[in-house]
Design an enzyme around this catalytic site. Sequence first.
Site, mmCIF file in Angstrom:
data_model
loop_
_atom_site.group_PDB
_atom_site.id
_atom_site.type_symbol
_atom_site.label_atom_id
_atom_site.label_comp_id
_atom_site.label_asym_id
_atom_site.label_seq_id
_atom_site.Cartn_x
_atom_site.Cartn_y
_atom_site.Cartn_z
ATOM 1 N N SER A 6 0.303 -1.241 -0.171
ATOM 2 C CA SER A 6 0.259 -0.183 0.194
ATOM 3 C C SER A 6 0.767 1.479 0.440
ATOM 4 O O SER A 6 1.459 1.526 1.070
ATOM 5 C CB SER A 6 -0.356 -0.216 1.241
ATOM 6 O OG SER A 6 -2.027 1.570 1.010
ATOM 7 N N HIS A 31 -1.587 -1.312 -4.970
ATOM 8 C CA HIS A 31 -2.413 -1.045 -3.759
ATOM 9 C C HIS A 31 -2.222 0.428 -3.368
ATOM 10 O O HIS A 31 -1.434 1.065 -3.033
ATOM 11 C CB HIS A 31 -2.744 -1.619 -2.358
ATOM 12 C CG HIS A 31 -4.161 -1.407 -1.755
ATOM 13 N ND1 HIS A 31 -5.009 -2.270 -2.167
ATOM 14 C CD2 HIS A 31 -4.206 -0.479 -0.876
ATOM 15 C CE1 HIS A 31 -5.905 -1.751 -1.134
ATOM 16 N NE2 HIS A 31 -5.568 -0.853 -0.622
ATOM 17 N N ASP A 33 -4.766 4.029 -1.969
ATOM 18 C CA ASP A 33 -5.837 4.400 -1.052
ATOM 19 C C ASP A 33 -6.408 5.358 -1.518
ATOM 20 O O ASP A 33 -5.595 6.529 -2.160
ATOM 21 C CB ASP A 33 -5.077 4.347 0.307
ATOM 22 C CG ASP A 33 -4.855 2.451 -0.118
ATOM 23 O OD1 ASP A 33 -6.042 2.014 0.679
ATOM 24 O OD2 ASP A 33 -4.358 2.680 1.696
ATOM 25 N N MET A 35 -8.839 8.209 -0.886
ATOM 26 C CA MET A 35 -9.580 8.806 0.382
ATOM 27 C C MET A 35 -9.858 10.401 0.131
ATOM 28 O O MET A 35 -9.560 11.256 -0.233
ATOM 29 C CB MET A 35 -9.001 8.885 1.841
ATOM 30 C CG MET A 35 -7.671 7.943 1.866
ATOM 31 S SD MET A 35 -7.570 7.995 3.446
ATOM 32 C CE MET A 35 -6.694 6.522 3.412
ATOM 33 N N HIS A 65 -8.260 1.217 -4.519
ATOM 34 C CA HIS A 65 -8.923 1.483 -3.609
ATOM 35 C C HIS A 65 -9.704 2.564 -3.422
ATOM 36 O O HIS A 65 -9.492 3.348 -2.447
ATOM 37 C CB HIS A 65 -8.199 1.327 -2.327
ATOM 38 C CG HIS A 65 -9.319 0.548 -1.191
ATOM 39 N ND1 HIS A 65 -8.349 0.590 0.117
ATOM 40 C CD2 HIS A 65 -10.645 0.789 -0.957
ATOM 41 C CE1 HIS A 65 -9.505 0.431 1.264
ATOM 42 N NE2 HIS A 65 -10.801 0.873 0.476
ATOM 43 N N MET A 67 -11.576 5.089 -1.013
ATOM 44 C CA MET A 67 -12.795 5.751 0.508
ATOM 45 C C MET A 67 -12.809 6.524 -0.194
ATOM 46 O O MET A 67 -12.882 7.609 0.357
ATOM 47 C CB MET A 67 -11.592 5.226 1.497
ATOM 48 C CG MET A 67 -11.241 3.995 1.648
ATOM 49 S SD MET A 67 -9.848 4.048 2.676
ATOM 50 C CE MET A 67 -8.763 3.463 1.841
ATOM 51 N N MET A 136 -11.435 -5.962 5.065
ATOM 52 C CA MET A 136 -10.635 -5.095 5.537
ATOM 53 C C MET A 136 -10.644 -5.304 6.756
ATOM 54 O O MET A 136 -11.283 -6.552 7.402
ATOM 55 C CB MET A 136 -11.804 -3.657 6.077
ATOM 56 C CG MET A 136 -12.377 -2.381 4.552
ATOM 57 S SD MET A 136 -9.807 -1.980 3.813
ATOM 58 C CE MET A 136 -9.468 -1.183 5.194
ATOM 59 N N GLY A 141 -9.050 4.843 6.570
ATOM 60 C CA GLY A 141 -8.933 5.593 6.456
ATOM 61 C C GLY A 141 -8.419 5.901 7.376
ATOM 62 O O GLY A 141 -6.820 6.972 6.583
ATOM 63 N N PHE A 142 -6.953 5.158 7.748
ATOM 64 C CA PHE A 142 -5.337 5.269 8.292
ATOM 65 C C PHE A 142 -4.220 4.122 7.994
ATOM 66 O O PHE A 142 -5.125 2.909 8.404
ATOM 67 C CB PHE A 142 -5.467 5.773 9.642
ATOM 68 C CG PHE A 142 -6.543 6.906 9.441
ATOM 69 C CD1 PHE A 142 -5.779 8.190 9.565
ATOM 70 C CD2 PHE A 142 -7.682 6.942 9.999
ATOM 71 C CE1 PHE A 142 -6.772 9.632 9.987
ATOM 72 C CE2 PHE A 142 -8.374 7.797 10.490
ATOM 73 C CZ PHE A 142 -8.067 9.505 9.918
ATOM 74 N N GLY A 144 -1.013 1.873 9.217
ATOM 75 C CA GLY A 144 -0.297 1.597 10.988
ATOM 76 C C GLY A 144 -1.415 1.585 11.720
ATOM 77 O O GLY A 144 -1.797 1.344 13.412
ATOM 78 N N ASP A 174 -6.868 -5.893 3.839
ATOM 79 C CA ASP A 174 -6.347 -4.960 4.034
ATOM 80 C C ASP A 174 -6.135 -4.286 5.314
ATOM 81 O O ASP A 174 -7.294 -4.009 5.286
ATOM 82 C CB ASP A 174 -6.750 -4.072 2.622
ATOM 83 C CG ASP A 174 -6.377 -2.641 2.992
ATOM 84 O OD1 ASP A 174 -5.275 -2.289 2.833
ATOM 85 O OD2 ASP A 174 -7.185 -1.874 1.615
ATOM 86 N N GLY A 175 -4.994 -4.674 6.015
ATOM 87 C CA GLY A 175 -5.069 -3.480 6.841
ATOM 88 C C GLY A 175 -4.577 -4.451 8.199
ATOM 89 O O GLY A 175 -4.774 -5.267 8.849
ATOM 90 N N GLY A 176 -3.648 -3.807 8.755
ATOM 91 C CA GLY A 176 -2.453 -4.669 9.905
ATOM 92 C C GLY A 176 -2.015 -5.941 9.423
ATOM 93 O O GLY A 176 -1.801 -6.817 10.966
ATOM 94 N N GLY A 196 1.992 -2.905 4.186
ATOM 95 C CA GLY A 196 1.734 -1.806 5.397
ATOM 96 C C GLY A 196 3.368 -2.075 5.637
ATOM 97 O O GLY A 196 4.277 -2.929 5.625
#
Length: 224
Positions: A6, A31, A33, A35, A65, A67, A136, A141-142, A144, A174-176, A196
Amino acid sequence: MINAPSIANCDLLDLGKQIEELIAGNATFLHIDLMDGHYVPNLFFPTSIVKAIKTKYPNVIADVHLMVSNPHDYIDLLKEYGADYVSFHIDSTSFVIRLLTSIRNKGMKAGVVLNPSQKIDIVEPLIYYLDYVVLMTVEPGFAGQKFMKGSLKRLDELDKLRKEANANFLISVDGGIDYSNSIASIKRGADILVTGIYTIFNQPDGLTNACLRFEKDMNCIYYK
Ligand code: DX5
Ligand code: ZN
């Protein structure tokens, strides 16, 4: 298995150089993002980032992606700019199938994104119209954030739905994403891992080495 770094995690003042380092590490599926400050409380990357990347690095697969609150408004532009994959949040439009179809009709891969609070079976009526589902594993939105509890169970459910329907959409998480939940996700059917800070970025030996290491380690599990 696809490693999809990402680029929201890149050093923005060094973006081009870092993208080249990712590509050198075989990470050509990026990827991206987007937003809008409405759907999520953050503003990030203009659509023109896709054009800039695809013009300079035509071999990159641009996985966008969205958002945003009005995803229909961006599809023509994203096509013009060279996007390859476009996903949008399932609750960001009342006309999910219309939007999926419009993305596909323009020759791009179409995906929906589910937030952690959204039911998995919401995907069931869409299986004929989509190419991938982004699950997700954090609230969007953020960058990390921490991979949320319950995500693996949701992945099990989505993979079960895919098998039972004899569907062949890809599953992206997606995420963490870290090493441990990557392995667990692959075992549960994930095809695309959005990576990430825990795997690729902020590693002491640099982005290229981190990508090569991640690809090698994860492919062993994916093809087992
Ligand atoms: C979250 C974004 C993610 C994020 C992934 O809103 O959709 O793509 O950048 O990176 P990590 O896992 O480091 O948060
Ligand atoms: Zn994302």
